[in-house]
Write an enzyme that holds these catalytic residues in place. Structure first.
Site, short mmCIF file in Angstrom:
data_model
loop_
_atom_site.label_atom_id
_atom_site.label_comp_id
_atom_site.label_asym_id
_atom_site.label_seq_id
_atom_site.Cartn_x
_atom_site.Cartn_y
_atom_site.Cartn_z
N THR A 135 0.82 -1.20 0.00
CA THR A 135 0.00 0.00 0.00
C THR A 135 0.86 1.26 0.00
O THR A 135 2.01 1.24 0.47
CB THR A 135 -0.90 0.00 1.27
N ASP A 136 0.28 2.37 -0.46
CA ASP A 136 0.98 3.66 -0.39
C ASP A 136 1.02 4.19 1.04
O ASP A 136 1.77 5.12 1.34
CB ASP A 136 0.32 4.70 -1.32
N GLU A 137 0.22 3.58 1.95
CA GLU A 137 0.13 4.12 3.31
C GLU A 137 1.45 3.96 4.07
O GLU A 137 1.68 4.63 5.08
CB GLU A 137 -1.04 3.48 4.07
N TYR A 161 -1.96 -0.45 10.94
CA TYR A 161 -2.09 -1.10 9.63
C TYR A 161 -0.87 -0.81 8.76
O TYR A 161 -0.19 -1.72 8.28
CB TYR A 161 -3.37 -0.65 8.92
N LYS A 165 2.17 -3.26 7.37
CA LYS A 165 2.47 -3.45 5.94
C LYS A 165 3.91 -3.05 5.65
O LYS A 165 4.60 -3.69 4.87
CB LYS A 165 1.50 -2.63 5.07
#
Ligand code: NAD
Ligand code: TYD
Length: 359
Positions: A135-137, A161, A165
């Site tokens: 993810t870009d998060e 989260y 990741k």
């Protein structure tokens, strides 16, 4: 080795879209490993239930014996790793499951993939791939004028989260650098489209707006996400699998930055047009600003130059087209919606929103 691939998390939102497309487009076999947590839904896969090219296995990515057995039995040419705990708000309520699945589960897959790959020879060994869907998060948050995330942006994850990741991405990277395992990583922006579980913003708002319920907007509604239609994400993953350079990461985005309130307005307007209701009136009147998410990232934006220039991928949908198609999918699939709104779903809605009374 044959053309078989293992997909983890293929009963979830993105994974099931990927598996359905993979089978219809390539015709080769998919072994789909999914634990069927609250987010996994076997109904997403009903159309390929009896298809011999789809082998569904219910199990945990952390179960190393099971994973070793799947590699030995199916001799895949690749593993595509989607399985994860994926919802930021749930990670705030209960982070442990995120560490277990996203970090330790990915570790277990890497270990078993390495053992399998070490036993391969020649072209089979050269062609094997471990594709990690991230993810870009992991890059943290942006200010309004900051440049979009590129593959060299430092990792600064802010939620349990995104931290979990990020941990998994680092492990994947280390297995390439230390052991030579042929890995690929994609870091993608927010997805939307068919089969998304209605705890995430877009399907939640569609369903609440249809029923005339309030539409909870966190904080001031000005947080920005770069929205990518799920089918474009699936095509990006196929492209990276076939053409990506091992050990590299690729950012995937939709070139569709929108403020949350713009997203909610778009859904309200489409539903007013497609399903007008005298009783509900204008759906925008249902918007309710509620208590913000702790640590809420302000803006995500993706610079997708690398995947475009090096691999020739770009998204086909902009937000306005994709959101129409998505709303229509939910309208056409109300039985699917009814079935996911089980007891477990309602429990989450009660937990998350009862504390977020209107500001
Ligand atoms: P999802 O929550 O809809 O689906 C996750 C799937 O993984 C479910 O089917 C669940 O049953 C399965 N799963 C969970 N724990 C498991 C375990 N221990 N063993 C086996 N299966 C397990 O998630 P999604 O939105 O489809 O996301 C898929 C992947 O894409 C995730 O890795 C996520 O981090 C990444 N991603 C998602 C988005 C997005 O906007 N949804 C954006 C970028 C990246
Ligand atoms: P979400 O779909 O949970 O994705 P993510 O947190 O991974 O970006 O949320 C998208 C945006 O919408 C995010 O800024 C939080 C916001 N949001 C709301 O305003 N209300 C809601 O009820 C939800 C679920 C999210």
């Amino acid at each position: 080795m044959n053309d078989t691939v293992i997909v983890t998390g293929g009963a979830g939102f993105i994974g099931s879209n990927f598996v359905l497309e993979w089978i219809s487009q390539t015709g080769s076999k998919v072994v789909n490993l999914d634990l069927l947590t609250y987010a996994g839904n076997h109904e997403n896969l009903l159309s390929i239930e009896k298809d011999p090219r789809h082998v569904f296995v219910k199990g945990d990515i952390g179960d190393r014996k099971l994973i070793a057995g799947l590699f030995a039995e199916h001799q895949p040419r690749a593993i595509l790793h989607f399985a994860a705990e994926s919802h930021v708000d749930r990670s705030i309520e209960g982070p442990e499951a995120f560490v277990k699945t996203n970090v330790l589960g990915t570790f277990a897959l890497l270990e078993e993939a390495k053992a399998y790959w070490n036993g391969l020879t020649g072209k089979d060994k050269q062609d094997f791939r471990f594709l990690h869907v991230s993810t870009d998060e992991v890059y943290g948050t942006l200010g309004p004028d900051d440049p979009a995330f590129s593959e060299t942006t430092p990792y600064t994850p802010n939620s349990p989260y995104s931290a979990s990741k990020a941990g998994s991405d680092h492990l994947v990277r280390a297995y390439f650098h230390t052991y030579g395992l042929p890995v690929l990583t994609t870091n993608c922006s927010n997805n939307y489209g068919p089969y998304q579980f209605p705890e995430k913003l877009i399907p939640l708002v569609i369903l609440n707006a249809l029923e005339g319920k309030s539409l909870p907007v966190y904080g001031d509604g000005l947080n920005v996400r770069d929205w990518l239609f799920v089918k474009d994400h699936c095509s990006a993953i196929r492209t990276v699998l076939e053409k990506g350079k091992v050990g590299e990461t690729y950012n995937v985005g939709g070139s569709s930055e929108r403020k949350n309130i713009e997203v909610v307005h778009a859904i309200c307007d489409i539903l007013d047009e497609q399903r007008p209701s005298d009783k509900i009136g204008s759906r925008r009147s249902l918007i309710t600003y509620v208590k913000d998410r702790p640590g809420h990232d302000r803006r995500y934006a993706i610079n997708a130059t690398k995947i475009r220039e090096e691999l020739g991928w770009q998204p086909t949908q902009v937000f306005e087209g994709g959101i129409r198609e998505t709303v229509q999918w939910y309208l056409d699939n109300m039985q699917w919606v009814e079935n996911v709104k089980s007891g477990a779903y309602q429990q989450w809605i009660d937990l998350n929103y009862s504390e977020r009374l209107a500001k």
